[in-house]
Design a protein around this motif. Structure first.
Motif, PDB file in Angstrom:
ATOM      1  N   ALA A   1      64.998 -60.157 -21.931  1.00 45.71           N
ATOM      2  CA  ALA A   1      64.584 -58.995 -21.145  1.00 45.71           C
ATOM      3  C   ALA A   1      65.556 -57.840 -21.325  1.00 45.71           C
ATOM      4  O   ALA A   1      65.144 -56.677 -21.445  1.00 45.71           O
ATOM      5  CB  ALA A   1      64.468 -59.381 -19.674  1.00 45.71           C
ATOM      6  N   VAL A   2      66.851 -58.136 -21.358  1.00 44.92           N
ATOM      7  CA  VAL A   2      67.857 -57.086 -21.509  1.00 44.92           C
ATOM      8  C   VAL A   2      67.719 -56.388 -22.858  1.00 44.92           C
ATOM      9  O   VAL A   2      67.829 -55.160 -22.957  1.00 44.92           O
ATOM     10  CB  VAL A   2      69.275 -57.675 -21.351  1.00 44.92           C
ATOM     11  N   THR A   3      67.460 -57.152 -23.905  1.00 44.04           N
ATOM     12  CA  THR A   3      67.285 -56.560 -25.236  1.00 44.04           C
ATOM     13  C   THR A   3      66.135 -55.573 -25.248  1.00 44.04           C
ATOM     14  O   THR A   3      66.236 -54.469 -25.819  1.00 44.04           O
ATOM     15  CB  THR A   3      67.031 -57.669 -26.279  1.00 44.04           C
ATOM     16  N   ASP A   4      65.031 -55.928 -24.606  1.00 43.53           N
ATOM     17  CA  ASP A   4      63.874 -55.027 -24.545  1.00 43.53           C
ATOM     18  C   ASP A   4      64.195 -53.774 -23.742  1.00 43.53           C
ATOM     19  O   ASP A   4      63.771 -52.666 -24.105  1.00 43.53           O
ATOM     20  CB  ASP A   4      62.677 -55.756 -23.925  1.00 43.53           C
ATOM     21  N   ILE A   5      64.937 -53.943 -22.656  1.00 43.80           N
ATOM     22  CA  ILE A   5      65.287 -52.782 -21.827  1.00 43.80           C
ATOM     23  C   ILE A   5      66.194 -51.825 -22.601  1.00 43.80           C
ATOM     24  O   ILE A   5      66.011 -50.601 -22.564  1.00 43.80           O
ATOM     25  CB  ILE A   5      65.968 -53.251 -20.528  1.00 43.80           C
ATOM     26  N   ILE A   6      67.185 -52.364 -23.312  1.00 40.88           N
ATOM     27  CA  ILE A   6      68.081 -51.518 -24.101  1.00 40.88           C
ATOM     28  C   ILE A   6      67.301 -50.755 -25.168  1.00 40.88           C
ATOM     29  O   ILE A   6      67.509 -49.553 -25.378  1.00 40.88           O
ATOM     30  CB  ILE A   6      69.194 -52.366 -24.744  1.00 40.88           C
ATOM     31  N   ALA A   7      66.408 -51.439 -25.846  1.00 40.73           N
ATOM     32  CA  ALA A   7      65.600 -50.785 -26.887  1.00 40.73           C
ATOM     33  C   ALA A   7      64.767 -49.651 -26.289  1.00 40.73           C
ATOM     34  O   ALA A   7      64.640 -48.567 -26.891  1.00 40.73           O
ATOM     35  CB  ALA A   7      64.701 -51.807 -27.569  1.00 40.73           C
ATOM     36  N   ARG A   8      64.211 -49.872 -25.107  1.00 39.72           N
ATOM     37  CA  ARG A   8      63.410 -48.832 -24.455  1.00 39.72           C
ATOM     38  C   ARG A   8      64.274 -47.635 -24.072  1.00 39.72           C
ATOM     39  O   ARG A   8      63.870 -46.479 -24.269  1.00 39.72           O
ATOM     40  CB  ARG A   8      62.728 -49.420 -23.221  1.00 39.72           C
ATOM     41  N   ILE A   9      65.474 -47.901 -23.542  1.00 41.32           N
ATOM     42  CA  ILE A   9      66.361 -46.807 -23.139  1.00 41.32           C
ATOM     43  C   ILE A   9      66.809 -45.989 -24.349  1.00 41.32           C
ATOM     44  O   ILE A   9      66.817 -44.751 -24.319  1.00 41.32           O
ATOM     45  CB  ILE A   9      67.576 -47.374 -22.378  1.00 41.32           C
ATOM     46  N   VAL A  10      67.191 -46.671 -25.425  1.00 41.28           N
ATOM     47  CA  VAL A  10      67.625 -45.959 -26.633  1.00 41.28           C
ATOM     48  C   VAL A  10      66.490 -45.115 -27.193  1.00 41.28           C
ATOM     49  O   VAL A  10      66.694 -43.955 -27.607  1.00 41.28           O
ATOM     50  CB  VAL A  10      68.138 -46.960 -27.684  1.00 41.28           C
ATOM     51  N   ALA A  11      65.278 -45.651 -27.213  1.00 39.03           N
ATOM     52  CA  ALA A  11      64.128 -44.914 -27.746  1.00 39.03           C
ATOM     53  C   ALA A  11      63.804 -43.691 -26.906  1.00 39.03           C
ATOM     54  O   ALA A  11      63.313 -42.678 -27.432  1.00 39.03           O
ATOM     55  CB  ALA A  11      62.916 -45.839 -27.822  1.00 39.03           C
ATOM     56  N   ALA A  12      64.090 -43.757 -25.608  1.00 39.27           N
ATOM     57  CA  ALA A  12      63.762 -42.647 -24.714  1.00 39.27           C
ATOM     58  C   ALA A  12      64.859 -41.596 -24.634  1.00 39.27           C
ATOM     59  O   ALA A  12      64.649 -40.521 -24.059  1.00 39.27           O
ATOM     60  CB  ALA A  12      63.469 -43.184 -23.313  1.00 39.27           C
ATOM     61  N   THR A  13      66.027 -41.885 -25.196  1.00 33.01           N
ATOM     62  CA  THR A  13      67.149 -40.940 -25.136  1.00 33.01           C
ATOM     63  C   THR A  13      67.079 -39.985 -26.319  1.00 33.01           C
ATOM     64  O   THR A  13      67.069 -40.425 -27.471  1.00 33.01           O
ATOM     65  CB  THR A  13      68.494 -41.683 -25.157  1.00 33.01           C
ATOM     66  N   PRO A  14      67.030 -38.667 -26.082  1.00 29.14           N
ATOM     67  CA  PRO A  14      66.934 -37.687 -27.183  1.00 29.14           C
ATOM     68  C   PRO A  14      68.139 -37.799 -28.130  1.00 29.14           C
ATOM     69  O   PRO A  14      69.275 -37.901 -27.693  1.00 29.14           O
ATOM     70  CB  PRO A  14      66.907 -36.344 -26.460  1.00 29.14           C
ATOM     71  N   VAL A  15      67.847 -37.777 -29.420  1.00 33.10           N
ATOM     72  CA  VAL A  15      68.911 -37.867 -30.431  1.00 33.10           C
ATOM     73  C   VAL A  15      69.501 -36.483 -30.648  1.00 33.10           C
ATOM     74  O   VAL A  15      68.773 -35.513 -30.872  1.00 33.10           O
ATOM     75  CB  VAL A  15      68.357 -38.419 -31.768  1.00 33.10           C
ATOM     76  N   PRO A  16      70.833 -36.342 -30.585  1.00 36.24           N
ATOM     77  CA  PRO A  16      71.453 -35.009 -30.751  1.00 36.24           C
ATOM     78  C   PRO A  16      71.400 -34.545 -32.199  1.00 36.24           C
ATOM     79  O   PRO A  16      71.394 -35.335 -33.130  1.00 36.24           O
ATOM     80  CB  PRO A  16      72.892 -35.256 -30.314  1.00 36.24           C
ATOM     81  N   LEU A  17      71.379 -33.232 -32.347  1.00 32.98           N
ATOM     82  CA  LEU A  17      71.403 -32.628 -33.672  1.00 32.98           C
ATOM     83  C   LEU A  17      72.605 -31.704 -33.777  1.00 32.98           C
ATOM     84  O   LEU A  17      73.029 -31.106 -32.789  1.00 32.98           O
ATOM     85  CB  LEU A  17      70.117 -31.836 -33.932  1.00 32.98           C
ATOM     86  N   GLY A  18      73.141 -31.597 -34.988  1.00 36.95           N
ATOM     87  CA  GLY A  18      74.230 -30.664 -35.193  1.00 36.95           C
ATOM     88  C   GLY A  18      75.437 -31.246 -35.857  1.00 36.95           C
ATOM     89  O   GLY A  18      75.804 -32.373 -35.610  1.00 36.95           O
ATOM     90  N   ALA A  19      76.056 -30.476 -36.720  1.00 39.55           N
ATOM     91  CA  ALA A  19      77.331 -30.770 -37.386  1.00 39.55           C
ATOM     92  C   ALA A  19      77.427 -32.222 -37.799  1.00 39.55           C
ATOM     93  O   ALA A  19      76.521 -32.809 -38.350  1.00 39.55           O
ATOM     94  CB  ALA A  19      78.492 -30.347 -36.507  1.00 39.55           C
ATOM     95  N   ALA A  20      78.606 -32.801 -37.537  1.00 37.45           N
ATOM     96  CA  ALA A  20      78.847 -34.191 -37.973  1.00 37.45           C
ATOM     97  C   ALA A  20      78.102 -35.181 -37.119  1.00 37.45           C
ATOM     98  O   ALA A  20      78.092 -36.363 -37.423  1.00 37.45           O
ATOM     99  CB  ALA A  20      80.346 -34.484 -37.922  1.00 37.45           C
ATOM    100  N   GLY A  21      77.474 -34.742 -36.046  1.00 39.33           N
ATOM    101  CA  GLY A  21      76.761 -35.653 -35.178  1.00 39.33           C
ATOM    102  C   GLY A  21      75.275 -35.656 -35.392  1.00 39.33           C
ATOM    103  O   GLY A  21      74.545 -36.246 -34.621  1.00 39.33           O
ATOM    104  N   GLN A  22      74.771 -34.983 -36.431  1.00 39.39           N
ATOM    105  CA  GLN A  22      73.330 -34.926 -36.581  1.00 39.39           C
ATOM    106  C   GLN A  22      72.784 -36.206 -37.180  1.00 39.39           C
ATOM    107  O   GLN A  22      73.442 -36.906 -37.917  1.00 39.39           O
ATOM    108  CB  GLN A  22      72.940 -33.723 -37.440  1.00 39.39           C
ATOM    109  N   ALA A  23      71.550 -36.498 -36.833  1.00 37.97           N
ATOM    110  CA  ALA A  23      70.906 -37.729 -37.301  1.00 37.97           C
ATOM    111  C   ALA A  23      70.431 -37.576 -38.726  1.00 37.97           C
ATOM    112  O   ALA A  23      70.135 -36.479 -39.176  1.00 37.97           O
ATOM    113  CB  ALA A  23      69.732 -38.066 -36.400  1.00 37.97           C
TER     114      ALA A  23
END
Length: 324
Positions: free
Chosen positions: A302-324
């Protein structure tokens, strides 16, 4: 140390461990990631899949001091930290260091000891020191605990306290080998034990230099904010009774820096954070009884599924050395 030497030494360590551990590259690289990030590793799985073998192989691949502690129900805290003994000649107490005084400490089946004994590791794992009879002794540097444990459903085990689990940077599982790896294991170990032939491929000085290289890896403000948002989302999630601690956030970034360095990069990407959230956060989070179903707060599915859902819902940052 430049990144070319870092990459070469890290590959040497991985190849050394893989002469003993077949077909488990992800587990091997995660163990090395934790070592270079100055964390502690918890290896959880059923008996007989190579948990202790992985810990011993990593320890033997680095030329540093190594001690092993076999955790049993009758083990006492002083058996780990050490004890003060009265010296009749000098007429004073002398401190006899316990096995915790080493660069790499292998804790075998840590959850077979009582919670009182497990708590003896709390100070050493967090602060790198041991206090006995009011006197504080510093531990060796670098210092890493690699502990193995069986699932809490198995007989004779105690669940690790939340404070103890939170001090482990990451938790991994070995899993069963595939058919090819298991056949290779049978053939290679009929007449010899590969662990006996293992020799250090990196000195303590070189390991310290590798750790310093990891510390220099750049983390952009955007990636830092991304990591914090994931951690805060676990604390607000309605399916979790206990979210990630600030220590978890810090260790997630440290592990990501080590992963970036192992990939030959001088900066952390959001992908590094995403790849490590399961291993770094999974053992710290406790789902609600409604989600865990059987009432077991340590259920991992259950925890693995919750973590995957949270990561998927968190906006990925863009910019400089931190861009995806």
């Amino acid at each position: 140390m430049d990144y070319d030497d870092f990459y070469r030494f890290s590959r040497d360590i991985v190849h050394s461990i893989e002469t003993v551990i077949d077909g488990k590259r992800d587990a091997v690289e995660m163990a090395l990631t934790v070592l270079l990030a100055e964390g502690h590793l918890l290896i959880e799985d059923v008996p007989g899949v190579g948990k202790t073998m992985l810990a011993r192989a990593l320890a033997k691949s680095v030329d540093c001091t190594v001690n092993r502690i076999q955790f049993t129900p009758d083990l006492l805290p002083s058996d780990i930290t050490g004890v003060s003994i009265y010296n009749q000649v000098e007429r004073e107490f002398e401190f006899k260091p316990g096995p915790i005084f080493a660069n790499i400490v292998i804790g075998d089946e840590i959850n077979r000891a009582s919670p009182k004994t497990q708590s003896a590791l709390l100070e050493s794992m967090e602060e790198g020191q041991v206090t006995v009879d009011g006197a504080t002794s510093l531990l060796a540097s670098p210092f890493t605990v690699i502990a193995t444990q069986n699932p809490v459903e198995m007989e004779g085990t105690y669940p690790l306290p939340e404070a103890q689990r939170d001090r482990f940077m990451a938790r991994i599982s070995m899993g069963y080998p595939d058919e090819t790896a298991e056949l290779g294991m049978l053939r290679s170990r009929e007449s010899a034990a590969p662990l006996d032939d293992l020799r250090p491929v990196v000195s303590t000085v070189q390991l310290i230099a590798m750790i310093e290289t990891v510390r220099r890896v750049f983390v952009s403000p955007a990636v830092e904010q991304y990591t914090v948002r994931i951690a805060q989302a676990t604390r607000a999630d309605r399916d979790l009774r206990l979210g990630a601690s600030p220590r978890a956030t810090l260790q997630l970034v440290r592990a990501a820096k080590a992963r970036a360095a192992l990939d030959g990069r001088e900066f952390v990407l959001p992908d590094d954070i995403d790849a490590l959230t399961g291993a770094v956060l999974g053992h710290r989070l406790i789902p609600t009884t409604r989600i865990s179903g059987n009432g077991n707060p340590f259920a991992t599915g259950a925890v693995t599924d919750i973590i995957a859902r949270i990561v998927a819902a968190t906006p990925v940052p863009l910019g400089a050395a931190g861009q995806a």
